[in-house]
Write a protein that holds these residues in place. Structure first.
Motif, PDB file in Angstrom:
ATOM      1  N   MET A  49      -1.788  -6.132  -9.582  1.00 43.53           N
ATOM      2  CA  MET A  49      -1.561  -6.021 -11.029  1.00 43.53           C
ATOM      3  C   MET A  49      -1.614  -7.402 -11.689  1.00 43.53           C
ATOM      4  SD  MET A  49      -1.028  -4.063 -13.611  1.00 43.53           S
ATOM      5  CE  MET A  49      -0.588  -2.484 -12.848  1.00 43.53           C
ATOM      6  N   ALA A  50      -1.037  -8.401 -11.027  1.00 43.89           N
ATOM      7  CA  ALA A  50      -1.064  -9.768 -11.565  1.00 43.89           C
ATOM      8  C   ALA A  50      -2.500 -10.286 -11.648  1.00 43.89           C
ATOM      9  CB  ALA A  50      -0.213 -10.688 -10.700  1.00 43.89           C
ATOM     10  N   ILE A  51      -3.302  -9.975 -10.625  1.00 45.22           N
ATOM     11  CA  ILE A  51      -4.711 -10.399 -10.619  1.00 45.22           C
ATOM     12  C   ILE A  51      -5.479  -9.709 -11.740  1.00 45.22           C
ATOM     13  CG2 ILE A  51      -6.866 -10.322  -9.298  1.00 45.22           C
ATOM     14  CD1 ILE A  51      -5.133 -10.658  -6.766  1.00 45.22           C
ATOM     15  N   ALA A  52      -5.133  -8.436 -12.013  1.00 50.55           N
ATOM     16  CA  ALA A  52      -5.806  -7.688 -13.079  1.00 50.55           C
ATOM     17  C   ALA A  52      -5.590  -8.328 -14.440  1.00 50.55           C
ATOM     18  CB  ALA A  52      -5.300  -6.241 -13.106  1.00 50.55           C
ATOM     19  N   VAL A 108      -5.090   0.058 -17.906  1.00 53.82           N
ATOM     20  CA  VAL A 108      -4.591  -0.376 -19.215  1.00 53.82           C
ATOM     21  C   VAL A 108      -4.382  -1.888 -19.235  1.00 53.82           C
ATOM     22  CG1 VAL A 108      -2.652  -0.260 -20.826  1.00 53.82           C
ATOM     23  CG2 VAL A 108      -3.550   1.831 -19.817  1.00 53.82           C
ATOM     24  N   SER A 109      -3.797  -2.430 -18.169  1.00 54.08           N
ATOM     25  CA  SER A 109      -3.575  -3.877 -18.085  1.00 54.08           C
ATOM     26  C   SER A 109      -4.903  -4.623 -18.191  1.00 54.08           C
ATOM     27  CB  SER A 109      -2.885  -4.228 -16.769  1.00 54.08           C
ATOM     28  OG  SER A 109      -2.765  -5.621 -16.614  1.00 54.08           O
ATOM     29  N   PHE A 110      -5.905  -4.128 -17.462  1.00 52.76           N
ATOM     30  CA  PHE A 110      -7.225  -4.763 -17.471  1.00 52.76           C
ATOM     31  C   PHE A 110      -7.847  -4.713 -18.866  1.00 52.76           C
ATOM     32  CE2 PHE A 110     -11.808  -4.907 -16.889  1.00 52.76           C
ATOM     33  CZ  PHE A 110     -11.963  -5.940 -15.972  1.00 52.76           C
ATOM     34  N   VAL A 111      -7.730  -3.553 -19.522  1.00 54.60           N
ATOM     35  CA  VAL A 111      -8.321  -3.382 -20.862  1.00 54.60           C
ATOM     36  C   VAL A 111      -7.625  -4.275 -21.884  1.00 54.60           C
ATOM     37  CG1 VAL A 111      -8.632  -1.741 -22.763  1.00 54.60           C
ATOM     38  CG2 VAL A 111      -9.144  -1.038 -20.422  1.00 54.60           C
ATOM     39  N   ILE A 112      -6.294  -4.328 -21.829  1.00 50.26           N
ATOM     40  CA  ILE A 112      -5.530  -5.145 -22.785  1.00 50.26           C
ATOM     41  C   ILE A 112      -5.891  -6.623 -22.632  1.00 50.26           C
ATOM     42  CG2 ILE A 112      -3.208  -6.010 -23.308  1.00 50.26           C
ATOM     43  CD1 ILE A 112      -3.730  -3.330 -24.560  1.00 50.26           C
TER      44      ILE A 112
END
Length: 409
Positions: A49-52, A108-112
């Protein structure tokens, strides 16, 4: 000086909208990591998640600057904030209905963060358009102070929000985007129409055009090169090495790390506020002196390697880092043509994230076979060496071309 700058209504709204939006970003960044761990109970998935949150800047960082130079910036920023509100609220809704999964959270994290690749350079490029030349140093200082202040405020706010649940971080983030839209609508400035043909080919050519321009302008080229090297040698020893060193020295490593970050943030804010009173025009020499102080701080706490001296070293970094950071932004605003500002700031962000990623990967391997103290000391000495070498070159060239610009290569 600051009161005069704040009489500019555009700057007030810019600072308010940018500060609130930054607070929402910090809170949602923490929330993505907290929820990832809650959903998976896995450090590996949490790391993914941090990498994303960083990969989008490597993939879209440069193209984000092109779009920021193509499309009217105010319209682009309002559009992007409007897109982020429903996307971020969907996490809250999915969580409340029991439909939230790690995969959806990752998307969502990647898109944001991808939207951030387009939002950030456009937002940064607005500041020189709403300020006069004599206001620029103080306006940059105020914006950086607000951004740093947010990082100090966010842990306090997060502790309060956690009493209601991690997912409420996303509600605050959505509200911050709404406030940002209101503030952006209140900012008024004139933008020149970009008549360039907008295709994938021209986007690539636009990036190539900017880097060709950089190659011919030695100050900006040196600025980017030194920035990459300094950030590379700083990232791991600051973000990870410091925490690991405290773990070796004390059982209260997390608490002391938080205190050190608080001390660092306070010194950065004070430094940001003081700098414009002494330095109105920032040059490459200003940047390099800041980098030199930055390197001295890391070298000091790497050499002394004890709790008390960590505070002194962090204080030195807290003076050097904002000096070099403000000088870098000022130089990009003044040396780069306005129609390239988006590409300038996105290229700067791309370099920073690339340096961060490479630093974390390489030093993460080196720490397996090398003591933390050696890595800290070596990194600090490398930053000092790079800064002194660049300062020497600039001094030689300045004396050779006396009578031209303050530093002329």
């Amino acid at each position: 000086m600051y009161l005069t700058t704040l009489t500019n209504k555009n700057i007030r709204y810019y600072l308010l909208g940018g500060g609130v939006s930054r607070l929402g970003d910090v809170l949602s960044g923490m929330a993505f990591l907290f929820l990832a761990y809650d959903l998976t109970d896995s450090t590996i998935y949490t790391t993914i998640m941090a990498i994303a949150e960083t990969i989008p800047y490597l993939l879209f960082g440069l193209i984000g600057g092109v779009i920021a130079d193509w499309i009217p910036r105010k319209r682009l920023l309002i559009l992007l904030d409007s897109l982020r509100i429903p996307i971020i609220l969907s996490v809250f809704l999915f969580h409340q209905t029991g439909l939230l999964s790690f995969s959806y959270l990752l998307i969502v994290s990647f898109v944001i963060q991808t939207i951030g690749c387009f939002f950030n350079p456009a937002h940064r490029a607005i500041l020189p358009m709403i300020t006069q030349a004599e206001q620029r140093a103080s306006a940059n200082s105020l914006y950086d102070t607000v951004s740093r202040g947010v990082t100090i405020l966010s842990p306090v706010l997060s502790v309060w929000l956690l009493t209601y649940g991690t997912v409420y971080f996303f509600i605050v983030d959505a509200l911050s985007y709404g406030i940002s839209i209101v503030c952006l609508r209140k900012i008024h400035f004139t933008e020149e129409k970009n008549l360039a043909k907008k295709t994938v080919r021209t986007a690539v050519l636009s990036i190539v055009e900017f880097f060709s321009w950089v190659r011919k302008h030695t100050k900006v080229k040196y600025l980017f090169t030194v920035t990459f090297l300094v950030v590379f040698f700083n990232t791991w020893v600051w973000q990870v090495g410091l925490l690991l060193a405290l773990t070796e020295l004390t059982s209260n490593s997390k608490e002391l790390y938080s205190i050190l970050q608080g001390v660092f943030g306070a010194i950065v804010i004070i430094t940001n506020l003081i700098i414009p009173y002494f330095i109105r025009e920032m040059t490459l020499k200003t940047y390099l002196i800041g980098a030199l102080l930055w390197g001295l701080g890391i070298t000091y706490y790497g050499f002394m390697y004890s709790l008390t001296h960590f505070f002194i070293g962090v204080a030195l970094v807290g003076i050097g880092l904002p000096l070099s950071s403000l000088a870098r932004v000022y130089m990009l605003q003044t040396l780069v043509p306005e129609n390239m500002h988006g590409r300038a700031f996105s290229s700067n962000a791309f370099l920073l994230y690339t340096a961060n990623t490479v630093s974390l990967l390489l030093f993460g391997l080196l720490v397996i076979v090398t003591p933390i103290q050696w890595l800290m000391l070596g990194s600090g000495l490398m930053i000092i060496t790079i800064s002194l070498a660049a300062l020497t070159i600039s001094s030689v060239k300045q004396s050779k071309f006396r009578g031209s610009s303050p530093i002329d290569f």
